[in-house]
Structures are given as structure tokens and as C-alpha cells.
Design a protein around this motif. Structure first.
Motif, PDB file in Angstrom:
ATOM      1  N   SER A 280       0.829  -1.210   0.000  1.00  0.00           N
ATOM      2  CA  SER A 280       0.000   0.000   0.000  1.00  0.00           C
ATOM      3  C   SER A 280       0.860   1.256   0.000  1.00  0.00           C
ATOM      4  N   PHE A 281       1.961   1.226   0.719  1.00  0.00           N
ATOM      5  CA  PHE A 281       2.888   2.363   0.717  1.00  0.00           C
ATOM      6  C   PHE A 281       3.562   2.519  -0.642  1.00  0.00           C
ATOM      7  N   ALA A 282       3.909   1.415  -1.269  1.00  0.00           N
ATOM      8  CA  ALA A 282       4.735   1.443  -2.472  1.00  0.00           C
ATOM      9  C   ALA A 282       4.068   2.165  -3.635  1.00  0.00           C
ATOM     10  N   PHE A 283       2.742   2.052  -3.767  1.00  0.00           N
ATOM     11  CA  PHE A 283       2.089   2.707  -4.897  1.00  0.00           C
ATOM     12  C   PHE A 283       1.559   4.096  -4.548  1.00  0.00           C
ATOM     13  N   SER A 284       1.654   4.502  -3.279  1.00  0.00           N
ATOM     14  CA  SER A 284       1.057   5.784  -2.881  1.00  0.00           C
ATOM     15  C   SER A 284       2.077   6.719  -2.234  1.00  0.00           C
ATOM     16  N   TRP A 285       2.324   6.540  -0.956  1.00  0.00           N
ATOM     17  CA  TRP A 285       3.214   7.450  -0.241  1.00  0.00           C
ATOM     18  C   TRP A 285       4.659   7.352  -0.714  1.00  0.00           C
ATOM     19  N   GLY A 286       5.061   6.194  -1.224  1.00  0.00           N
ATOM     20  CA  GLY A 286       6.430   6.063  -1.718  1.00  0.00           C
ATOM     21  C   GLY A 286       6.753   7.073  -2.804  1.00  0.00           C
ATOM     22  N   PRO A 287       6.074   7.030  -3.961  1.00  0.00           N
ATOM     23  CA  PRO A 287       6.353   8.015  -5.011  1.00  0.00           C
ATOM     24  C   PRO A 287       5.797   9.402  -4.719  1.00  0.00           C
ATOM     25  N   CYS A 288       4.590   9.500  -4.166  1.00  0.00           N
ATOM     26  CA  CYS A 288       3.962  10.814  -3.963  1.00  0.00           C
ATOM     27  C   CYS A 288       4.705  11.651  -2.924  1.00  0.00           C
TER      28      CYS A 288
END
Length: 344
Positions: A280-288
Motif C-alpha cells: 500500500s505504501f509502495a504505490f502511494s506514499w512512496g512516489p507521492c
């Protein structure tokens, strides 16, 4: 010597983590900027995965080489980066800002039209860059104090808040101290813990791919909202599972096959929740977390602003990394529950 090496390494990583998002935002076409920063995050996840894989392989080695080999192998990507950087073009915006107009035209031709610097779209983008820089020079100064003035104050708080919250998602607690969690839920051997950690890194790599493909289509805010909701739910389930396992473990005086089966089921479910939080982190908070601060500031303030937002990230990283092992030992599932509440 080890501490000195880590200090120098930290300086280098600090410089790169500040410069790379800014460089990408200035060289990528606006319609692909999200994809480019997501590719950066994807490259980071590959590095994490390879590091975990090397750790797993070295877990079979006996003696000092078990920790010296992973440390020494870090020089390989550093050498590759050193020699490939000479192939990287200068930022077109930086060239225009320093009056290297012909060089900026040539770089834009390489980046946009396969070397055709005279193409109409290159001339149009060069004109827009030049007009933007002239306007910013006429209407604003460039100092750190300007980041606290209207209208940049809100941008500064947003950028720093994004970087702060990226760390307080607890992602580094899971990436760095997942072995402690795995051990607390029943894994005993070094090899099994290292293997689960390597799978954790692989989940991180695979789950970043949707952001690369669709973040420019989804939008930044919807991506963050979906990722945040998923992280909250999976953290909540993980904390309850860890609490349940600790209860089962405290009642293990009677060793029955039923309690062993329940313990294994809770352990597998807990490991699955760790992977789902990371995904869940990898597709959201990671790049954003890196993309939004690199987009919201005007060109004249972007370098100074990103240095501040990146510093916020590393300060929050330091706090989380320093406190996590202590809090995991003292509270275990309570720390995971706290991350869920912070994200809410």
C-alpha cells in the motif's frame, strides 16, 4: 572507520535525495513527471530488494564476511553511478536560468525530439521556460525566508508535511525492523527471517509498478487517499494479530497441536499484513512523498525548498529509526496500532 564511512555515505545520500527529484521535475515533460519520479522510487525499491537478497545469501556465511561482504558490495552501484553521470544532460531550466540558451535548446532537443533542436515544440517549451524564469526574477526574490512568506508558506508546510508523514507511515519500521516482528510472531532461524525480508523487498518492487503506469492518470490526491486507507486497515489488522499471537504465546504452557496450528495461522496472517502495508505504501506514499514537493514550488525557490523538505524527511527518518526498536521491544503491537492511528 565504519562510523566515518557511514557518515560520508549519509552525506552522499542526502545530496542525491535532494537533487534527484528536482532534476527529474525539470527535465521530464509535465505529462510524464509523475511517472519519472515513480521510476526513481522503483529504482530505490530494487536497491532495497537486492540488499535484502544479499543479506539472505550472506546469512549462510559464517564469520566476519557475513557483514563485511554486504557493506563492501555497496561500492558497485556507486561506481556505476559515477561513470554514467557523465552521460546525463544538464537541466534545461538551469541552463536557461544561467543564460546558456543554445545549450538548453540542444538538451531539450535530445530529451523531447530525438535530437531535433529546431523542432517547433522545442522552441515553444524553451520560450515558456524563459518567460517563467524572467517573470519569477521580476516578481520574487530567492531566499530561505521567502519559503515562510505568502503564498509559499502553505507550499512549504505541505512539502514538509508530506515528507514527515511519509516516514511516520512507519514504512522504515517495517523495512528495517521487520525481522524483529517476524521473530516475535514465531520465526526462529536467521535464514527464514532473511527470506521473509527478501520477499518483503520483492513486494515493494512489484507494488511500485502501478504508480509508474497510472499515477499521472489517477492523480496525486486520490492515490494518496487510497494508499492511506489501505495502510490504516492493514496496520490495524496487523496490530490485532500481533496482540493475538502474544496472547497465544503467553498461554503456551499446554503444548497442543491446536495451539500450534493457531499460532502458525496467526503468524502467516501477520506476515501477510506486513506485505500488504508495504504494498500500500509502495504505490502511494512512496512516489507521492517525493513527487508532490518537487512539483509545488516555483523554479526560483525549488532548490531551496526541496533541501528543506528533504531535510524534514531525514529528520523524521532519524526519529522513527531511533525509536522503533525501543518501542517494538516495549510495546510490540501497540507501536503498530499507533502508526494506524497516526495515519488516520
Amino acid at each position: 572507520m565504519l562510523i566515518a564511512g557511514r557518515f560520508v555515505n549519509g552525506l552522499a545520500v542526502g545530496f542525491l535525495s535532494s537533487v534527484v527529484p528536482m532534476y527529474q521535475s525539470e527535465t521530464a515533460p509535465p505529462e510524464n513527471r509523475g511517472r519519472m519520479v515513480s521510476l526513481q522510487q522503483w529504482a530505490i525499491t530494487w536497491g532495497i530488494f537486492l540488499a535484502f537478497g544479499i543479506d539472505y545469501g550472506c546469512s549462510f556465511i559464517k564469520g566476519p564476511k557475513q557483514f563485511r561482504l554486504p557493506l563492501g558490495l555497496q561500492i558497485v552501484p556507486s561506481i556505476i553511478l559515477l561513470f554514467t553521470m557523465v552521460l546525463m544532460p544538464f537541466s534545461p531550466r538551469w541552463l536557461v536560468a544561467h543564460n546558456y540558451i543554445s545549450d538548453a535548446r540542444r538538451v531539450l532537443g535530445r530529451l523531447r525530439t530525438y535530437g531535433h533542436a529546431s523542432a517547433p515544440e522545442v522552441q515553444e517549451e524553451l520560450r515558456l521556460i524563459h518567460e517563467t524564469i524572467v517573470h519569477e526574477r521580476e516578481t520574487m526574490h530567492s531566499s530561505y525566508w521567502d519559503l515562510l512568506k505568502y503564498p509559499n508558506r502553505r507550499r512549504t508546510f505541505l512539502g514538509c508535511g508530506m515528507q514527515f508523514m511519509q516516514q511516520f507511515t512507519g514504512i522504515n519500521t517495517l523495512m528495517l525492523y521487520a525481522p524483529t516482528i517476524f521473530r516475535d510472531i514465531g520465526l526462529n532461524s536467521i535464514q527464514s527471517i532473511a527470506l521473509c525480508q527478501a520477499i518483503n523487498g520483492l513486494v515493494n518492487v512489484i507494488s511500485t509498478i502501478p504508480a509508474i503506469l497510472w499515477i499521472d492518470r489517477w492523480g496525486r490526491r486520490p492515490t494518496l487517499l487510497v494508499g492511506t486507507i489501505c495502510i490504516i486497515l492493514f496496520y490495524l489488522v496487523l496490530s490485532l494479530l500481533m496482540r493475538s499471537y502474544s496472547t497465544l504465546d503467553s498461554k503456551s504452557g499446554v503444548d497442543t497441536s491446536e495451539s500450534d496450528a493457531n499460532g502458525r495461522a496467526v503468524g502467516i496472517a501477520s506476515i501477510s499484513m506486513v506485505y500488504l502495508v508495504v504494498a500500500s505504501f509502495a504505490f502511494s506514499w512512496g512516489p507521492c512523498g517525493w513527487l508532490i514537493p518537487s512539483e509545488i514550488f516555483p523554479n526560483q525557490l525549488r532548490a531551496k525548498a526541496i533541501s528543506i523538505t528533504t531535510s524534514t524527511n531525514w529528520i523524521a527518518n532519524f526519529v522513527v529509526t531511533l525509536l522503533s526498536p525501543v518501542l517494538l521491544h516495549a510495546g510490540g503491537w501497540k507501536l503498530i496500532m499507533a502508526f494506524s492511528l497516526v495515519m488516520a
